[in-house]
Design a protein around this motif. Structure first.
Motif, mmCIF file in Angstrom:
data_model
loop_
_atom_site.group_PDB
_atom_site.id
_atom_site.type_symbol
_atom_site.label_atom_id
_atom_site.label_comp_id
_atom_site.label_asym_id
_atom_site.label_seq_id
_atom_site.Cartn_x
_atom_site.Cartn_y
_atom_site.Cartn_z
ATOM 1 N N THR A 387 -44.496 -55.089 -31.748
ATOM 2 C CA THR A 387 -43.213 -54.919 -31.376
ATOM 3 C C THR A 387 -42.955 -54.884 -29.728
ATOM 4 O O THR A 387 -43.845 -54.678 -28.875
ATOM 5 C CB THR A 387 -42.846 -53.245 -31.559
ATOM 6 N N VAL A 388 -41.799 -55.904 -29.399
ATOM 7 C CA VAL A 388 -41.725 -56.055 -27.928
ATOM 8 C C VAL A 388 -40.582 -55.444 -27.557
ATOM 9 O O VAL A 388 -39.325 -55.380 -28.099
ATOM 10 C CB VAL A 388 -41.456 -57.574 -27.805
ATOM 11 N N TYR A 389 -40.631 -54.737 -26.404
ATOM 12 C CA TYR A 389 -39.464 -53.966 -25.941
ATOM 13 C C TYR A 389 -39.078 -54.502 -24.447
ATOM 14 O O TYR A 389 -39.922 -54.448 -23.525
ATOM 15 C CB TYR A 389 -39.874 -52.376 -25.496
ATOM 16 N N GLU A 390 -38.090 -55.485 -24.401
ATOM 17 C CA GLU A 390 -37.949 -56.257 -23.437
ATOM 18 C C GLU A 390 -37.488 -55.332 -22.110
ATOM 19 O O GLU A 390 -36.417 -54.278 -22.343
ATOM 20 C CB GLU A 390 -36.550 -57.238 -23.598
ATOM 21 N N GLY A 391 -37.797 -55.735 -20.772
ATOM 22 C CA GLY A 391 -37.756 -55.136 -19.722
ATOM 23 C C GLY A 391 -38.279 -53.801 -19.495
ATOM 24 O O GLY A 391 -38.069 -53.119 -18.475
ATOM 25 N N TRP A 392 -38.945 -53.326 -20.406
ATOM 26 C CA TRP A 392 -39.473 -51.945 -20.523
ATOM 27 C C TRP A 392 -40.468 -52.006 -19.207
ATOM 28 O O TRP A 392 -40.243 -50.697 -18.370
ATOM 29 C CB TRP A 392 -40.285 -51.791 -21.705
ATOM 30 N N ASN A 393 -41.339 -52.565 -18.895
ATOM 31 C CA ASN A 393 -42.215 -52.272 -17.668
ATOM 32 C C ASN A 393 -41.666 -52.666 -16.501
ATOM 33 O O ASN A 393 -41.904 -51.872 -15.349
ATOM 34 C CB ASN A 393 -43.534 -53.367 -17.921
ATOM 35 N N ASP A 394 -40.708 -53.537 -16.478
ATOM 36 C CA ASP A 394 -39.714 -53.370 -15.087
ATOM 37 C C ASP A 394 -39.039 -52.281 -14.775
ATOM 38 O O ASP A 394 -39.118 -51.784 -13.664
ATOM 39 C CB ASP A 394 -38.793 -54.619 -15.090
ATOM 40 N N ARG A 395 -38.341 -51.668 -15.845
ATOM 41 C CA ARG A 395 -37.905 -50.266 -15.546
ATOM 42 C C ARG A 395 -38.977 -49.264 -15.158
ATOM 43 O O ARG A 395 -38.836 -48.362 -14.146
ATOM 44 C CB ARG A 395 -37.040 -49.783 -16.897
ATOM 45 N N ARG A 396 -40.350 -49.349 -15.678
ATOM 46 C CA ARG A 396 -41.331 -48.542 -15.165
ATOM 47 C C ARG A 396 -41.844 -48.617 -13.779
ATOM 48 O O ARG A 396 -41.908 -47.562 -13.200
ATOM 49 C CB ARG A 396 -42.416 -48.337 -16.397
ATOM 50 N N ARG A 397 -41.818 -49.901 -13.403
ATOM 51 C CA ARG A 397 -42.332 -50.129 -12.188
ATOM 52 C C ARG A 397 -41.316 -49.540 -11.136
ATOM 53 O O ARG A 397 -41.615 -48.980 -9.971
ATOM 54 C CB ARG A 397 -42.482 -51.526 -11.985
ATOM 55 N N ALA A 399 -39.089 -47.085 -11.517
ATOM 56 C CA ALA A 399 -39.355 -45.666 -11.544
ATOM 57 C C ALA A 399 -40.320 -45.122 -10.626
ATOM 58 O O ALA A 399 -40.133 -43.953 -10.160
ATOM 59 C CB ALA A 399 -39.200 -45.122 -12.884
ATOM 60 N N HIS A 400 -41.371 -45.936 -10.492
ATOM 61 C CA HIS A 400 -42.400 -45.658 -9.480
ATOM 62 C C HIS A 400 -42.226 -46.218 -8.115
ATOM 63 O O HIS A 400 -43.229 -45.988 -7.710
ATOM 64 C CB HIS A 400 -43.665 -45.785 -10.267
ATOM 65 N N GLY A 401 -41.301 -46.843 -7.981
ATOM 66 C CA GLY A 401 -41.360 -47.332 -6.718
ATOM 67 C C GLY A 401 -42.076 -48.669 -6.276
ATOM 68 O O GLY A 401 -42.002 -48.923 -5.434
ATOM 69 N N LYS A 402 -42.484 -49.422 -7.327
ATOM 70 C CA LYS A 402 -43.126 -50.497 -7.322
ATOM 71 C C LYS A 402 -42.040 -51.649 -7.015
ATOM 72 O O LYS A 402 -41.113 -51.780 -7.533
ATOM 73 C CB LYS A 402 -43.833 -50.815 -8.686
ATOM 74 N N LYS A 403 -42.411 -52.454 -5.977
ATOM 75 C CA LYS A 403 -41.602 -53.586 -5.737
ATOM 76 C C LYS A 403 -42.395 -55.177 -6.140
ATOM 77 O O LYS A 403 -43.524 -55.193 -6.002
ATOM 78 C CB LYS A 403 -41.291 -53.762 -4.187
ATOM 79 N N ASP A 404 -41.439 -55.918 -6.723
ATOM 80 C CA ASP A 404 -42.253 -57.412 -7.136
ATOM 81 C C ASP A 404 -42.675 -57.924 -5.464
ATOM 82 O O ASP A 404 -41.892 -57.799 -4.638
ATOM 83 C CB ASP A 404 -41.094 -58.261 -7.680
ATOM 84 N N SER A 405 -43.662 -58.584 -5.640
ATOM 85 C CA SER A 405 -44.635 -59.169 -4.632
ATOM 86 C C SER A 405 -43.617 -60.536 -4.493
ATOM 87 O O SER A 405 -43.260 -61.322 -5.340
ATOM 88 C CB SER A 405 -45.871 -59.377 -4.796
#
Length: 405
Positions: A387-397, A399-405
């Motif tokens: 099962t694939v949940y699109e965008g799930w990990n971007d939203r998780r990041r 929420a934890h204040g992670k920024k794309d490098s």
């Protein structure tokens, strides 16, 4: 024919005879090299006990310290000379004595007394006439030297036989180590002379009963224990252990261990494979790195390349095992069998839960756990659907204040 018996006298509780020397005990070296006429030796812990073992024998070969290097011919010559000359005692001598027990001869060349310096080195092995031994023991002799001295004091004729080359007596671990070094060289250089290529004879340990055919290659760091057979063209090592193993022609066993199993011709094993007892591996097979086999029969042409366990399994020909395959053969109480037919393809991370049977030409998908039999030509898939949940990990990041490098 005069009757002779053999007695191994182990007054130290058998310690000297129990030291390991190139995969056999020192006592086993003596037993294996005794001429057939001398029969199976008795063991005694004291001279009175040794005398009691003589029965109706005319003479006794008394061994008080094992010499693993002695050959059958050395013992045979000692016995033959004893009966031919008719001495009361015939001693086994080994070159010039620099330390230890020695015999000295008089002006007439006859042995007249024992000592600890000069003269000829006296090994703690001799043939005694039975009556001579009994008389010495009755007179209070408590050790080998006292036996010889008692015979000399009584005026009994005492002769000696020199062995062909100096040998080491085993009294302790240091003697066992020295004898092992010398025997290792004897075994290895005999193999080299027969046509076996031994790359590092000073660091390769091969049992004297191993059968290695000319044309085989033994690389450094190998231990080839008793009961092994290695066919021509095989390459063993480096850093390999074989024990009661049969290795076929042109097979390579690299940095691996094979116990009580047979490997066919033109196969490759290793590096870092572990073949446990009870396996039979066919020709043109591949048993790769971090593969473990136990009571497994592997058909010709089968490839088990890496990170796989096959236990209590019968595998057909031309089967390919993907990385991480496990035969789940034990439920905590009993071991069960797995049978795999010819021309199967076992996908990576497949679990085969025994007892289970796969027919010919079966394909198991990667990650499958097989719990039921699979018929010929079938595909087995037993895993959760992705099962694939699109965008799930971007939203998780986020929420934890992670920024794309």
């Amino acid at each position: 024919m005069d009757k002779i018996v053999t007695v191994l006298l182990s007054q130290d509780g058998g310690g000297a005879f129990d030291h390991k020397v190139l995969f056999w005990t020192a006592g086993e070296w003596v037993r294996r090299n005794l001429p057939e006429r001398l029969g199976e030796p008795d063991c005694a812990a004291s001279l009175p006990e040794a005398a009691a073992r003589l029965g109706d024998a005319d003479a006794v070969l008394l061994v008080c310290a094992p010499c693993p290097e002695l050959r059958e011919s050395d013992y045979q010559r000692l016995v033959d000379v004893h009966f031919a000359v008719g001495s009361s005692v015939t001693l086994l001598l080994s070159g010039e004595c620099r330390d230890g027990l020695a015999v000295l001869r008089g002006a007439d060349g006859e042995i007249c007394h024992t000592g600890t310096t000069g003269g000829e080195r006296l090994l703690h092995t001799a043939v005694f006439q039975a009556d001579t031994l009994r008389a010495a023991v009755a007179g209070g002799a408590e050790g080998f030297r006292q036996l010889v001295d008692a015979a000399l004091e009584r005026g009994c004729p005492v002769g000696g036989v020199q062995v062909s080359a100096p040998v080491v007596e085993v009294w302790d671990g240091a003697g066992a180590y020295e004898a092992q070094k010398r025997l290792m060289q004897r075994v290895n250089f005999a193999l080299i002379e027969s046509g076996v290529q031994v790359f590092a004879p000073e660091g390769t340990y091969i049992s004297p009963d191993a059968q290695i055919e000319p044309g085989a290659v033994i690389l450094p760091g190998c231990l080839i224990r008793e009961g092994c057979k290695v066919a021509a063209g095989a390459v063993i090592g480096p850093n390999t252990i074989l024990e009661k193993a049969g290795i076929g022609a042109r097979t390579t066993v690299n940095s691996s261990q094979v116990y009580e199993s047979e490997i066919g011709a033109d196969a490759t094993v290793g590096p870092f494979a572990y073949v446990r007892p009870g396996c039979k591996v066919g020709d043109h097979t591949r048993i790769g790195d971090f593969v473990e086999l136990k009571k497994a029969e592997i058909g010709d042409g089968t490839k088990v390349s890496h990170l796989t366990y096959l236990g209590d399994a019968t595998v057909g020909e031309r089967v390919n095992f993907g990385c991480g395959t496990v035969v789940v053969n034990y439920d905590g109480y009993h071991k069960y069998q797995t049978v795999i037919g010819d021309d199967c393809f076992i996908g990576c991370n497949t679990n085969l839960v025994s007892p289970v049977s796969l027919g010919d030409r079966v394909f198991t998908a990667a990650g499958t756990t097989v719990t039921k039999d699979v018929p010929d030509g079938a595909l087995a898939v037993a895993r959760a659907r992705q099962t694939v949940y699109e965008g799930w990990n971007d939203r998780r990041r986020a929420a934890h204040g992670k920024k794309d490098s």
